[in-house]
Design a protein around this motif. Structure first.
Motif, mmCIF file in Angstrom:
data_model
loop_
_atom_site.group_PDB
_atom_site.id
_atom_site.type_symbol
_atom_site.label_atom_id
_atom_site.label_comp_id
_atom_site.label_asym_id
_atom_site.label_seq_id
_atom_site.Cartn_x
_atom_site.Cartn_y
_atom_site.Cartn_z
ATOM 1 N N SER A 145 -7.205 -2.350 4.785
ATOM 2 C CA SER A 145 -8.218 -1.975 3.804
ATOM 3 C C SER A 145 -8.434 -0.466 3.797
ATOM 4 O O SER A 145 -8.575 0.157 2.735
ATOM 5 C CB SER A 145 -9.525 -2.698 4.114
ATOM 6 O OG SER A 145 -10.545 -2.329 3.201
ATOM 7 N N ARG A 202 -5.318 5.468 -0.180
ATOM 8 C CA ARG A 202 -4.267 5.588 -1.199
ATOM 9 C C ARG A 202 -4.648 4.835 -2.475
ATOM 10 O O ARG A 202 -3.795 4.263 -3.139
ATOM 11 C CB ARG A 202 -2.955 5.030 -0.629
ATOM 12 C CG ARG A 202 -2.391 5.804 0.547
ATOM 13 C CD ARG A 202 -1.126 5.156 1.093
ATOM 14 N NE ARG A 202 -0.143 4.878 0.058
ATOM 15 C CZ ARG A 202 0.687 5.776 -0.446
ATOM 16 N NH1 ARG A 202 0.666 7.031 0.010
ATOM 17 N NH2 ARG A 202 1.546 5.455 -1.393
ATOM 18 N N ARG A 203 -5.924 4.825 -2.810
ATOM 19 C CA ARG A 203 -6.433 3.922 -3.842
ATOM 20 C C ARG A 203 -5.710 4.067 -5.183
ATOM 21 O O ARG A 203 -5.421 3.057 -5.834
ATOM 22 C CB ARG A 203 -7.939 4.093 -4.012
ATOM 23 C CG ARG A 203 -8.429 5.497 -4.238
ATOM 24 C CD ARG A 203 -9.958 5.568 -4.134
ATOM 25 N NE ARG A 203 -10.459 6.923 -4.269
ATOM 26 C CZ ARG A 203 -10.556 7.785 -3.263
ATOM 27 N NH1 ARG A 203 -10.165 7.413 -2.062
ATOM 28 N NH2 ARG A 203 -11.032 9.000 -3.461
ATOM 29 N N LYS A 204 -5.418 5.292 -5.614
ATOM 30 C CA LYS A 204 -4.770 5.463 -6.920
ATOM 31 C C LYS A 204 -3.351 4.894 -6.906
ATOM 32 O O LYS A 204 -2.977 4.101 -7.779
ATOM 33 C CB LYS A 204 -4.731 6.939 -7.311
ATOM 34 C CG LYS A 204 -4.187 7.203 -8.717
ATOM 35 C CD LYS A 204 -4.288 8.672 -9.064
ATOM 36 C CE LYS A 204 -3.845 8.922 -10.515
ATOM 37 N NZ LYS A 204 -2.433 8.556 -10.743
ATOM 38 N N CYS A 235 0.804 -1.219 0.000
ATOM 39 C CA CYS A 235 0.000 0.000 0.000
ATOM 40 C C CYS A 235 0.840 1.274 0.000
ATOM 41 O O CYS A 235 0.359 2.320 -0.428
ATOM 42 C CB CYS A 235 -0.921 0.030 1.217
ATOM 43 S SG CYS A 235 -2.144 -1.293 1.263
ATOM 44 N N VAL A 274 -2.094 2.777 -4.787
ATOM 45 C CA VAL A 274 -2.115 1.338 -4.518
ATOM 46 C C VAL A 274 -2.412 0.559 -5.800
ATOM 47 O O VAL A 274 -1.784 -0.468 -6.076
ATOM 48 C CB VAL A 274 -3.145 1.003 -3.418
ATOM 49 C CG1 VAL A 274 -3.396 -0.499 -3.342
ATOM 50 C CG2 VAL A 274 -2.653 1.507 -2.068
ATOM 51 N N SER A 275 -3.350 1.032 -6.595
ATOM 52 C CA SER A 275 -3.653 0.357 -7.860
ATOM 53 C C SER A 275 -2.422 0.331 -8.766
ATOM 54 O O SER A 275 -2.118 -0.690 -9.392
ATOM 55 C CB SER A 275 -4.809 1.074 -8.575
ATOM 56 O OG SER A 275 -6.000 0.965 -7.822
ATOM 57 N N ALA A 320 -5.454 1.223 2.124
ATOM 58 C CA ALA A 320 -5.555 1.038 0.674
ATOM 59 C C ALA A 320 -6.620 1.965 0.076
ATOM 60 O O ALA A 320 -6.431 2.527 -1.010
ATOM 61 C CB ALA A 320 -5.871 -0.414 0.348
ATOM 62 N N GLN A 321 -7.719 2.133 0.794
ATOM 63 C CA GLN A 321 -8.788 3.029 0.304
ATOM 64 C C GLN A 321 -8.302 4.474 0.250
ATOM 65 O O GLN A 321 -8.568 5.196 -0.722
ATOM 66 C CB GLN A 321 -10.009 2.917 1.219
ATOM 67 C CG GLN A 321 -11.176 3.798 0.814
ATOM 68 C CD GLN A 321 -11.752 3.409 -0.531
ATOM 69 O OE1 GLN A 321 -11.733 2.236 -0.902
ATOM 70 N NE2 GLN A 321 -12.244 4.400 -1.269
#
Length: 311
Positions: free
Chosen positions: A265, A271-273, A168, A275-276, A268-269
């Motif tokens: 979780s 830092r979503r961009k 993450c 993390v993807s 990750a949410q």
């Protein structure tokens, strides 16, 4: 924060007081015996309890249904939790958790019952302000390194957290793993660094020492532990409580992994961009390494521009 479970599910003595007027004579005699010897009276089977108190198994079952328990096993789970909360070692907990006549099927059912309650209680007691503060601090990749620590029996929690937080955000390091000692790993701790520490009774002295070192160095301490009496609590900037009761002498870590999963979780949410993007790079790296490993075994040359040496 008070648990919603605690608010709605009173312990046996309080239930007996509330329900006392509605009990039959035989149920009142049983209730009196339970009140004198709670929680230890519930560590034996319903049949043994009935024999000892001069009642019948049907009276035992009827009383606990009137008191609002789903089953006698649910009341036993509560009693084990009350007894074992005061006992620090597995050896001390063994007499209170190992039923002499318990079947192997009951071992399965008891484990499920305890873990379901641990997860529900952990969620019910969750301090959302502390949870959000911890998640947001862990999501700040530019705010220093994140050190993760859980020692002795809790070490798998540390390994899981470090593995998934590393996917993450950068700068995640598991303490007390590998050839470098924790003392040397702490050599370069700076203000802005974060320690995420997990410890439950019997608390590892090393985890507390590391947390104190972080505080002294100006770092931030985030803790997951089993209650306000934990020595990590006074050292932590934020802390979360996890339930670990079990039908065996050993702590259950099911709720701990639930809480850690929720924390990862949330990071990750937030830092979503990034993390993807990181996970896409990770897939590419794994594919590259798998090609390098598979090529010599199949007799085919490694793909052009790649080598199997020096990795």
């Amino acid at each position: 924060m008070k648990s919603s479970l605690q608010n709605t599910e009173a312990l046996l003595p309080e239930r007996l007081t509330r329900q006392g007027a509605g009990l039959t004579a035989s149920e009142q005699a049983l209730a009196l015996a339970l009140g004198r010897d709670y929680p230890h009276a519930l560590l034996e089977s319903a049949t043994a309890l009935a024999t000892r108190t001069g009642t019948s198994p049907s009276t035992v079952v009827r009383l606990f249904a009137k008191l609002g328990y789903a089953s006698y096993a649910e009341a036993q789970r509560e009693a084990r939790g009350e007894v074992t909360a005061l006992l620090q070692t597995a050896a001390e907990r063994a007499p209170a958790t190992l039923g002499a006549q318990r079947s192997l099927r009951e071992c399965v059912d008891d484990a499920l019952l305890h873990d379901q309650h641990n997860i529900q209680a952990t969620r019910g007691e969750l301090d959302m302000a502390a949870f959000e503060a911890m998640a947001r601090r862990l999501a700040q990749a530019g705010g220093g390194r994140v050190y993760v620590l859980a020692q002795i029996n809790s070490a798998p929690v540390s390994a899981w957290l470090a593995l998934h937080l590393n996917m993450c955000r950068p700068g995640v390091q598991e303490l007390d793993a590998g050839a470098v000692s924790p003392a040397d790993q702490l050599l370069w701790v700076r203000p802005g660094d974060v320690l995420l520490a997990f410890s439950v009774s019997r608390y590892a002295r090393g985890t507390v020492q590391v947390a104190r070192r972080f505080r002294d160095a100006g770092g931030q301490v985030l803790a997951i532990t089993d209650g306000p009496a934990s020595p990590l609590v006074p050292l932590a900037h934020h802390w979360l409580q996890v339930r670990t009761s079990n039908a065996s002498p050993f702590h259950s870590y099911t709720a701990a992994f639930f809480l850690c999963n929720a924390l990862v979780s949330a990071v990750a949410q937030l830092r979503r961009k990034s993390v993807s993007e990181a996970l896409a790079r990770r897939d590419a790296l794994w594919e590259e390494f798998e090609h390098q490993i598979a090529a010599p075994a199949s007799g085919r040359p490694a793909p052009r521009g790649r080598t199997t040496k020096g990795r």
